[in-house]
Scaffold this motif. Sequence first.
Motif, mmCIF file in Angstrom:
data_model
loop_
_atom_site.group_PDB
_atom_site.id
_atom_site.type_symbol
_atom_site.label_atom_id
_atom_site.label_comp_id
_atom_site.label_asym_id
_atom_site.label_seq_id
_atom_site.Cartn_x
_atom_site.Cartn_y
_atom_site.Cartn_z
ATOM 1 N N TYR A 128 80.358 -40.190 -7.239
ATOM 2 C CA TYR A 128 80.466 -40.770 -8.575
ATOM 3 C C TYR A 128 81.225 -42.094 -8.498
ATOM 4 C CZ TYR A 128 78.613 -36.644 -10.848
ATOM 5 O OH TYR A 128 77.772 -35.634 -11.280
ATOM 6 N N TYR A 129 80.661 -43.091 -9.168
ATOM 7 C CA TYR A 129 81.227 -44.427 -9.172
ATOM 8 C C TYR A 129 81.552 -44.859 -10.599
ATOM 9 C CZ TYR A 129 79.042 -44.747 -4.538
ATOM 10 O OH TYR A 129 78.664 -44.529 -3.247
ATOM 11 N N CYS A 130 82.701 -45.500 -10.760
ATOM 12 C CA CYS A 130 82.969 -46.151 -12.033
ATOM 13 C C CYS A 130 82.641 -47.629 -11.887
ATOM 14 C CB CYS A 130 84.408 -45.942 -12.483
ATOM 15 S SG CYS A 130 85.667 -46.594 -11.373
ATOM 16 N N ALA A 131 82.303 -48.242 -13.005
ATOM 17 C CA ALA A 131 81.885 -49.635 -12.986
ATOM 18 C C ALA A 131 82.267 -50.318 -14.288
ATOM 19 C CB ALA A 131 80.369 -49.713 -12.771
ATOM 20 N N ALA A 132 82.409 -51.631 -14.224
ATOM 21 C CA ALA A 132 82.826 -52.425 -15.378
ATOM 22 C C ALA A 132 81.792 -53.502 -15.672
ATOM 23 C CB ALA A 132 84.185 -53.068 -15.111
ATOM 24 N N ASP A 133 81.489 -53.662 -16.937
ATOM 25 C CA ASP A 133 80.473 -54.618 -17.399
ATOM 26 C C ASP A 133 81.064 -55.479 -18.505
ATOM 27 O OD1 ASP A 133 77.303 -54.205 -19.167
ATOM 28 O OD2 ASP A 133 78.230 -55.966 -18.253
#
Length: 124
Positions: A93-98
Motif C-alpha cells: 500500500y502506497y500513500c500519495a499526494a496530489d
Amino acid sequence: VQLQASGGGLVQAGGSLRLSCAASGLKFSSYAMGWFRQAPGKEREFVAAISEPGGVTGYANSVKGRFSISRDNAKNTVDLQMNSLKPEDAAVYYCAADRKFSGYSYDASDYEYWGQGTQVTVSS
C-alpha cells in the motif's frame, strides 16, 4: 518532500489494520491525499482518496464500506482504516499526494509524490 507510510503487517481474514502516512516538506493542506495498492503481478490500483479542502472522500468499489480514509492537517497525516480484510486486499500500500485546488483523482499519474509503501498480508 517525504511521505512515510506505516502500519502494514500480517492479519487474518476478517481482521483490521490501520495504515498511516506522515507527510513532510509540503503544504499538506494544499494536497489531496490518496492510497493505492499493488499486488504481485498486478498494476497499481486506486484504493481511496480524500480531498482538501472539504475532506471529500472516494473509494474503490472493492473496498467501499470496509475501508475509511481520514486526514489530520494539524499533524500532516492521512490514515486508512481497513476492516473486514480479505486475502485479495493483500498488497503493498502506497500513500500519495496530489496538488489539487479541489477534489481528488483516481488516476495514479496525477499524484506528484509517493511514499515508499507498506506491506499488507492477509491470511485466509
